[in-house]
Motif scaffolding. Structure first.
Motif, PDB file in Angstrom:
ATOM      1  N   ILE A 172      -2.811  10.443   6.071  1.00  0.00           N
ATOM      2  CA  ILE A 172      -3.041  11.178   7.853  1.00  0.00           C
ATOM      3  C   ILE A 172      -3.470  12.112   7.617  1.00  0.00           C
ATOM      4  CG2 ILE A 172      -1.711  12.519   8.889  1.00  0.00           C
ATOM      5  CD1 ILE A 172       1.163  11.607   7.749  1.00  0.00           C
ATOM      6  N   THR A 440      -9.985   2.761   9.273  1.00  0.00           N
ATOM      7  CA  THR A 440      -8.983   1.951   9.455  1.00  0.00           C
ATOM      8  C   THR A 440      -8.066   2.021   7.882  1.00  0.00           C
ATOM      9  OG1 THR A 440     -10.363   0.477  11.118  1.00  0.00           O
ATOM     10  CG2 THR A 440      -8.990  -0.606   9.035  1.00  0.00           C
ATOM     11  N   LEU A 443      -5.523   4.208   7.845  1.00  0.00           N
ATOM     12  CA  LEU A 443      -4.036   3.588   8.523  1.00  0.00           C
ATOM     13  C   LEU A 443      -3.396   2.018   7.413  1.00  0.00           C
ATOM     14  CD1 LEU A 443      -4.924   3.048  12.532  1.00  0.00           C
ATOM     15  CD2 LEU A 443      -2.943   4.316  11.385  1.00  0.00           C
ATOM     16  N   CYS A 444      -4.281   1.412   7.482  1.00  0.00           N
ATOM     17  CA  CYS A 444      -4.007   1.252   5.944  1.00  0.00           C
ATOM     18  C   CYS A 444      -3.436   1.582   4.226  1.00  0.00           C
ATOM     19  CB  CYS A 444      -5.170  -0.133   5.167  1.00  0.00           C
ATOM     20  SG  CYS A 444      -5.674  -0.853   6.692  1.00  0.00           S
ATOM     21  N   PHE A 447       0.263   3.339   5.962  1.00  0.00           N
ATOM     22  CA  PHE A 447       1.403   1.735   6.707  1.00  0.00           C
ATOM     23  C   PHE A 447       1.793   1.524   5.120  1.00  0.00           C
ATOM     24  CE2 PHE A 447      -0.551   2.279  10.641  1.00  0.00           C
ATOM     25  CZ  PHE A 447       0.389   3.221  10.798  1.00  0.00           C
ATOM     26  N   SER A 450       4.179   3.359   2.957  1.00  0.00           N
ATOM     27  CA  SER A 450       5.477   3.333   3.912  1.00  0.00           C
ATOM     28  C   SER A 450       6.050   1.682   3.635  1.00  0.00           C
ATOM     29  CB  SER A 450       5.629   3.823   5.552  1.00  0.00           C
ATOM     30  OG  SER A 450       4.498   4.354   6.179  1.00  0.00           O
ATOM     31  N   LEU A 451       4.977   0.521   3.198  1.00  0.00           N
ATOM     32  CA  LEU A 451       6.042  -0.237   3.864  1.00  0.00           C
ATOM     33  C   LEU A 451       6.413  -0.669   1.845  1.00  0.00           C
ATOM     34  CD1 LEU A 451       5.836  -2.793   5.214  1.00  0.00           C
ATOM     35  CD2 LEU A 451       3.826  -3.802   4.361  1.00  0.00           C
ATOM     36  N   TYR A 454       9.857   0.832   2.133  1.00  0.00           N
ATOM     37  CA  TYR A 454      10.507  -0.029   2.830  1.00  0.00           C
ATOM     38  C   TYR A 454      10.764  -0.347   2.019  1.00  0.00           C
ATOM     39  CZ  TYR A 454      12.687  -2.501   6.401  1.00  0.00           C
ATOM     40  OH  TYR A 454      13.420  -3.810   7.667  1.00  0.00           O
ATOM     41  N   THR A 458      15.133  -1.551   0.372  1.00  0.00           N
ATOM     42  CA  THR A 458      16.161  -2.824   0.816  1.00  0.00           C
ATOM     43  C   THR A 458      16.730  -3.276  -0.462  1.00  0.00           C
ATOM     44  OG1 THR A 458      13.728  -3.139   2.463  1.00  0.00           O
ATOM     45  CG2 THR A 458      15.602  -4.561   3.002  1.00  0.00           C
ATOM     46  N   GLN A 461      19.046  -1.551  -1.266  1.00  0.00           N
ATOM     47  CA  GLN A 461      20.473  -2.121  -0.746  1.00  0.00           C
ATOM     48  C   GLN A 461      21.259  -3.214  -1.483  1.00  0.00           C
ATOM     49  OE1 GLN A 461      19.160  -0.923   3.064  1.00  0.00           O
ATOM     50  NE2 GLN A 461      19.641   0.932   3.165  1.00  0.00           N
ATOM     51  N   VAL A 463      20.754  -6.565   0.165  1.00  0.00           N
ATOM     52  CA  VAL A 463      21.254  -6.981   1.231  1.00  0.00           C
ATOM     53  C   VAL A 463      22.077  -8.547   0.992  1.00  0.00           C
ATOM     54  CG1 VAL A 463      21.467  -7.264   3.446  1.00  0.00           C
ATOM     55  CG2 VAL A 463      19.978  -4.886   2.415  1.00  0.00           C
ATOM     56  N   ARG A 464      22.803  -8.571   0.825  1.00  0.00           N
ATOM     57  CA  ARG A 464      23.394 -10.070   0.266  1.00  0.00           C
ATOM     58  C   ARG A 464      22.892 -10.648  -0.282  1.00  0.00           C
ATOM     59  NH1 ARG A 464      24.332 -13.554   5.676  1.00  0.00           N
ATOM     60  NH2 ARG A 464      22.972 -11.669   7.168  1.00  0.00           N
TER      61      ARG A 464
ATOM     62  N   LYS B 460      24.412  -0.785   8.663  1.00  0.00           N
ATOM     63  CA  LYS B 460      23.571  -1.361   7.598  1.00  0.00           C
ATOM     64  C   LYS B 460      23.404  -1.453   8.804  1.00  0.00           C
ATOM     65  CE  LYS B 460      24.918  -4.100   4.126  1.00  0.00           C
ATOM     66  NZ  LYS B 460      25.060  -4.718   3.241  1.00  0.00           N
ATOM     67  N   LEU B 464      18.318  -0.667   9.302  1.00  0.00           N
ATOM     68  CA  LEU B 464      17.662  -1.824   8.797  1.00  0.00           C
ATOM     69  C   LEU B 464      16.312  -2.387  10.275  1.00  0.00           C
ATOM     70  CD1 LEU B 464      19.141  -4.227   6.205  1.00  0.00           C
ATOM     71  CD2 LEU B 464      16.869  -3.084   5.762  1.00  0.00           C
ATOM     72  N   TYR B 470       9.924   0.961  13.265  1.00  0.00           N
ATOM     73  CA  TYR B 470       8.794   1.307  12.592  1.00  0.00           C
ATOM     74  C   TYR B 470       7.893   0.398  12.520  1.00  0.00           C
ATOM     75  CZ  TYR B 470       7.479   5.164   9.537  1.00  0.00           C
ATOM     76  OH  TYR B 470       6.071   5.926   8.937  1.00  0.00           O
ATOM     77  N   CYS B 474       3.917   0.417  13.170  1.00  0.00           N
ATOM     78  CA  CYS B 474       2.993   1.113  12.539  1.00  0.00           C
ATOM     79  C   CYS B 474       2.110   0.218  12.315  1.00  0.00           C
ATOM     80  CB  CYS B 474       3.348   1.234  11.060  1.00  0.00           C
ATOM     81  SG  CYS B 474       4.360   2.645  10.743  1.00  0.00           S
ATOM     82  N   LEU B 478      -1.882  -0.028  13.712  1.00  0.00           N
ATOM     83  CA  LEU B 478      -2.899  -0.459  12.932  1.00  0.00           C
ATOM     84  C   LEU B 478      -3.747  -1.344  13.462  1.00  0.00           C
ATOM     85  CD1 LEU B 478      -4.618  -0.225  10.350  1.00  0.00           C
ATOM     86  CD2 LEU B 478      -3.189  -2.038   9.471  1.00  0.00           C
ATOM     87  N   PHE B 481      -5.647   0.072  16.826  1.00  0.00           N
ATOM     88  CA  PHE B 481      -6.471   0.764  17.012  1.00  0.00           C
ATOM     89  C   PHE B 481      -7.979  -0.139  16.456  1.00  0.00           C
ATOM     90  CE2 PHE B 481      -9.221   4.157  14.337  1.00  0.00           C
ATOM     91  CZ  PHE B 481      -9.599   4.243  15.446  1.00  0.00           C
ATOM     92  N   VAL B 482      -7.587  -0.836  15.571  1.00  0.00           N
ATOM     93  CA  VAL B 482      -8.797  -0.874  14.726  1.00  0.00           C
ATOM     94  C   VAL B 482      -9.662  -2.224  15.308  1.00  0.00           C
ATOM     95  CG1 VAL B 482      -9.750  -3.162  13.357  1.00  0.00           C
ATOM     96  CG2 VAL B 482      -7.906  -1.034  12.065  1.00  0.00           C
TER      97      VAL B 482
END
Lengths: 464, 614
Positions: A172, A440, A443-444, A447, A450-451, A454, A458, A461, A463-464, B460, B464, B470, B474, B478, B481-482
């Motif tokens: 940031i 750029t 941001l990369c 994110f 974060s990815l 995430y 996931t 958790q 899932v299945r 759940k 998800l 979210y 993001c 990106l 903006f770019v």
């Protein structure tokens, strides 16, 4: 490092994220109404009143093109809205305050030192690339080269930010640094950038740049050694005289001028034609709406009615116009011949540009332009010369200016008799490039992190 | 899996269970194999389908592949026929209203009509190919709306003088002062002019260059504008003779001669411009395959399966739920394969990056959303991302289909836009930004609709889905903006001005700001899931405005063709999104069907914590 976060510290309020959201939302609304306003007004008018202003009175009529196709009777109701400068200024204050209050340097000891050194060395390298004139020139010429040169300092600055502020906030910080740079670039552009047009007829040359946003009234008389003397009245004086009715007087002017009417945009009609020679046509001008931002590729053509008075006698009310078919007013004063023209504001270059050849290729069987190009030659007063070839997307860069192929002059009878170049000068033009790179990367990084989180969550958790 | 097995040892139940497992595995496979066979089979039948059979023995397929140059591009006659008919009538083929008595009621391909036009056969004048909607224009010709929508040259011809006079009056006015009637009169006049130019041989440029530095030329002399005088540039071209022969064979209604002349002409043209001829022939097959129509069908099927799978999931056993989910995703992936292939073929035909005009931006936005969605679906397995993608896929391809009415979808580029580098970087990135913002918006719409009106969005899934929105926002920030900044850099490189506040730039920056607002609101915990979704839906409106609204401002309000009434459609879209936001904000989440506090299951204490959406 960060300042205390208490309700008594005014920075806490300035740094509020709610304030950020309010300002960003207001910006969206301002840009939306600023777009709609371009249906009725020229783009420069809108930029000046909506985007480079502290506040703006927005007429409710701007919403009519979208919601009510009939626009015959205006409502004449306006509401006040914060302008672009105000919103931008507050956003910058908000951003800086936020960093002062909320962004703690998390590093300590060795990490702190390494991070700080990275940041400083990166910033120093940026400064070096920009300060070295040859390098700055190279950057202007070649985008890919520039990206290559900025890779190292950007990596250093990013690494520094991550080391100092940690994985969640480092990105940031980098993004916001880039944004501040982008806004700074727009500020420099607003102050220092200039643009105009240059017209050159085939096999002719020119050293004049015209600013089609402004006019001037020129009094021209022959001077010694075949030169000409131009005495120029700038637009703001013409406007004042048109408003107050007072004549303009100056020791350099052979006569006094009063402006009876100044039209920002006009069209001509013929009023008299003595027959035979086309040069004897008389014209009258009438005011029309200024060109709006949504009508691309047209510009305003101002005209004015002026009265010249000298030595007690008046030359009567006469038309001057940027349309070249309107003949200059000619008269004699103190034994010298003078002519008076209204023209776009001029700037003179210390060198001249010659046009050898202009080419206008169209696609087979259409009027769609495939390419415009001009063979040019830049001639310095000392006699040294440089050949240049300019076409769409390939300008000539010379003397800190860039000359772009913008269009062509068409004589009513024969085709392609000249070229029109757009001349731009912006010492801050490299700033957005750098800013784009920094944001750029930030941001990369942000994110990407974060990815990653995430994905891990996931997966955890199951899932299945 | 094992815990879901019925706890039994009976052999019968074991058999039944094994059988259902086989069926569960077979359903998605069988469906995908069948559809893939259909897609592959159509590749081979595409050339004949709808072109050659059933309309006499003329080989329209071979004729449709003949390359010509029109509006600066070499294309097959088939494309010219479709585009021209589309411009005149809004249809890509001869529909029932355009058929003549005795021709039955089965539609015919546009190439039939074009052949009649070139040959100046009487059918060309009798077919009602001009669509006229404006009652005042109809009134000018002594007709009313009750007389239908489509009219023939024979019906229009007696009124040409009146149309010309009215059009001239209208053309003298500035664009923005014309009435609806005047716009339509101008439109009709240019349609009539187009047909005239085709008939006299001014259009298209049918004769290929025979030497380096030469260009395609039309048969008629552009100076005089009639076939009575042959174009001097065409005199010494062999193809002029073969073309004239094939046209007169058609005029004489002699299929045998026509078919052999078409072959002869194509051999000559292939010899002069082998590359272009090969591409044109491929383009004709591409047209006949109709890949985007196939994609729409597949997206609809995938969407339907996705919706049913979601709604009936509580009633299905986990095995069947997964089977239905796999089928839906399989169909979606097939649709994506066709969509991708079509995109790649268009790039190859044009020799350009995928987005060059509004039409291709619609095709690309749909494609990008489906790509995002397939990735998200594989990660989340909720069935919601693929449902959103199916909806966006259908919608964007439908929009593209309507935009195609404006003319050739692979037209040439204005000089200043003619830069594959910037088309490939700025335009792609900013369009990906549009796509990601739309994707987030449609996911959010589904969150609100499914959460409120169905019980399927459990805790759940809701969490998800909100994480997914979210993440997509993001990416949207990106890319937008770019893309926006790259646009500024292109402008700086092309005319020395980084930022000019013009409508298109403003639209792009509004998307950037909207995405920034969403992310800041979420980072600052100023909104929870419901607020996040409402803001993402707002992103739909802003993106639609940037995509279309700014174009509508530029062309003015009285534009002719698809854009007419487009502002109304845009407003309806915006209003619908606002209504969803309004309802979502008005109804407290504890009253949403999915989030209603469940009756306490026996033996478990009620959770004191509130549900995740707030």
């Amino acid at each position: 490092m960060a300042l205390p976060r208490s309700p008594y510290n005014p920075l806490t309020h300035l740094a509020s994220l709610r304030l950020t959201l309010v300002l960003l939302s207001l910006s969206i609304v301002l840009i939306f109404v600023g777009t709609l306003a371009q249906v009725d007004h020229g783009i420069w008018w809108v930029v000046e009143h909506y985007f480079r202003s502290l506040y703006v009175w927005v007429p409710l009529d701007v919403f009519r093109p979208v919601f009510w196709p009939g626009r015959e009777t205006p409502w004449d109701v306006s509401f006040i809205f914060p302008g672009g400068f105000l919103l931008l200024g507050l956003l910058v204050v908000n951003l800086i305050a936020a960093h002062a209050v909320r962004y703690k340097v998390r590093a300590a000891g060795g990490t702190l030192v390494v991070g700080g050194v990275c940041l400083l060395v990166g910033a120093g390298l940026y400064a070096l690339t920009v300060a070295l004139p040859t390098l700055a020139d190279m950057i202007q010429q070649d985008v890919m080269l520039m990206l290559g040169i900025w890779a190292l300092p950007t990596a250093l600055v990013t690494a520094g930010a991550y080391l100092l502020f940690g994985g969640r906030k480092g990105g940031i910080v980098v993004i916001h640094l880039g944004l501040i740079l982008l806004l700074l670039g727009e500020f420099v552009t607003g102050l220092a950038a200039d643009e105009g047009r240059m017209q050159i007829t085939e096999r002719g040359s020119s050293n004049v740049i015209m600013d089609v946003r402004e006019v001037e009234l020129a009094f021209i008389t022959p001077a010694a050694d075949g030169r000409e003397r131009h005495v120029v009245v700038p637009e703001h004086l013409l406007e004042r005289s048109a408003k107050t009715g007072e004549p303009i007087e100056h020791p350099d002017l052979p006569v006094s001028v009063s402006v009876d009417g100044l039209m920002d945009n006009s069209e001509l009609r013929t009023t008299g034609f003595a027959g035979g020679d086309l040069r004897t046509v008389d014209f009258a001008a009438q005011e029309i709406d200024t060109v709006s931002g949504t009508q691309a590729d047209r510009s305003d053509m101002p005209s004015a009615y002026i009265t010249l008075r000298g030595g007690g006698e008046t030359l009567g009310r006469q038309l001057v116009s940027v349309f070249e078919v309107v003949r200059p007013i000619a008269f004699e004063a103190n034994g010298r011949p003078w002519r008076v023209v209204l023209r776009f504001k001029r700037t003179y270059l210390p060198y001249a540009i010659q046009l050898h050849d202009f080419r206008n290729d169209t696609f087979t069987g259409t009027q769609v332009a495939r390419n415009f190009s001009s063979d040019l030659r830049v001639v310095e007063p000392g006699g040294s010369a440089r050949e240049a070839y300019v076409k769409m997307n390939q300008p000539l860069r010379y003397d800190g200016k860039a000359f772009f192929q913008a269009g062509y002059l068409q004589h009513p009878l024969n085709r392609n008799t000249g070229t029109i170049l757009q001349v731009a000068e912006n010492p801050g033009s490299w700033i957005p490039y750098l800013s784009c790179v920094i944001v750029t990367v930030g941001l990369c990084g942000q994110f990407g992190a974060s990815l990653f989180r995430y994905g891990k969550r996931t997966a955890a958790q199951g899932v299945r | 899996m094992s815990k879901t097995l019925p706890n039994t040892k009976s052999a019968e139940q074991d058999v039944a269970h094994a059988l259902s497992r086989v069926l569960q595995a077979a359903l998605p496979m069988a469906l995908c194999v069948l559809l893939a066979l259909w897609l592959l089979g159509s590749v081979f039948t595409a050339r004949g389908a709808g072109t050659a059979e059933g309309f006499g023995t003329f080989d329209y397929a071979a004729f449709g592949a003949v390359p010509v140059s029109e509006d600066g591009r070499v294309k097959p006659l088939d494309t010219l026929a479709r585009n021209t008919l589309l411009q005149l009538s809004g249809k890509q083929s001869l529909v029932e209203e355009m058929l003549l008595p005795g021709e039955g009621d089965e539609g015919r391909p546009a190439i039939v009509w074009l052949a009649e036009v070139f040959a100046q056969r009487p059918e060309a004048r009798q077919r009602a190919v001009f669509r006229i909607d404006d009652p005042d224009v109809l009134g000018l010709m002594g007709l009313t709306v009750e007389d239908g929508k489509y009219f023939s040259m024979d019906q229009i011809a007696p009124h040409l003088k009146a149309i010309e006079d009215q059009a001239q009056l209208a053309l003298d006015l500035p664009d923005d002062e014309r009435t609806r009637f005047q716009e339509h009169v101008i439109g009709l006049r240019s349609s009539v002019g187009l047909l005239f130019e085709l008939q006299v041989g001014l259009r298209p440029h049918v004769l290929p260059p025979t030497a380096e530095g030469e260009d395609w030329v039309p048969l008629a002399n552009p100076g005089t504008g009639t076939l009575a005088e042959l174009n001097p540039a065409a005199m010494d071209r062999e193809t002029a003779v073969s073309w004239a022969e094939l046209v007169s064979a058609y005029r004489a209604d002699d299929p045998g001669a026509f078919n052999s002349r078409v072959k002869a002409h194509r051999r000559l043209v292939d010899g002069e411009v082998p590359d272009k001829a090969g591409k044109a022939s491929f383009e004709q097959r591409f047209n006949a395959y109709r890949p985007f129509v196939k994609s729409i069908v597949l997206y609809l099927l995938a969407g339907l399966m996705g919706l049913l799978g979601l709604l009936f999931r509580p009633m299905l056993s986990p095995g069947w739920a997964r089977s239905v989910w796999r089928s839906g995703v399989g169909v979606l992936v097939l649709a994506l394969v066709v969509h991708t292939a079509a995109l790649v073929v268009r790039m190859w035909l044009q020799g350009r990056p995928p987005v060059t005009n509004l039409y291709s931006s619609a095709v690309f936005i749909g494609w990008a959303v489906v790509v995002f969605a397939v990735v998200m679906e594989v990660i989340s397995r909720l069935g919601i991302a693929s449902l959103a993608a199916s909806i966006v896929g259908v919608a964007t391809l439908f929009i593209a289909h309507n935009l195609a009415k404006d003319g050739d979808t692979m037209g040439v580029m204005q000089a200043v836009l003619d830069s594959n580098f910037w088309l490939g970087t700025h335009v792609i990135t900013v369009t990906l930004g549009y796509a990601a913002t739309f994707f987030a918006g449609f996911l959010a719409l589904l969150y609100i609709l499914l959460g409120m009106a169905t019980p399927v969005l459990d805790k759940k899934s809701a969490r998800l889905l909100s994480g997914m929105v979210y993440a997509v926002v993001c990416f949207a920030l990106l890319f937008s903006f770019v893309g926006t900044v790259l646009g500024g850099i292109w402008a700086d490189q092309s005319w020395g001005r980084f930022w000019g506040w013009d409508p298109k730039e403003n639209g792009a920056i509004m998307i950037v700001l909207m995405n920034a607002i969403i992310l800041h609101a979420r980072w600052g915990h100023l909104v929870r899931d419901r607020g996040l979704m409402c803001m993402a839906v707002l992103g739909n409106i802003i993106t639609a405005w940037s995509w279309f609204g700014t174009n509508l401002l530029e062309v003015g309000l009285h534009s002719y063709g698809f854009t007419e009434g487009a502002m109304t459609k845009l407003l309806v879209f915006a209003a619908a999104n606002l209504v969803v936001i309004g309802i979502a904000l008005a109804v407290p989440t504890r009253m949403w069907w999915s989030f209603r506090p469940k009756p306490r299951p026996t033996g478990e204490p009620r959770s004191p914590k509130p549900h995740p959406a707030g």
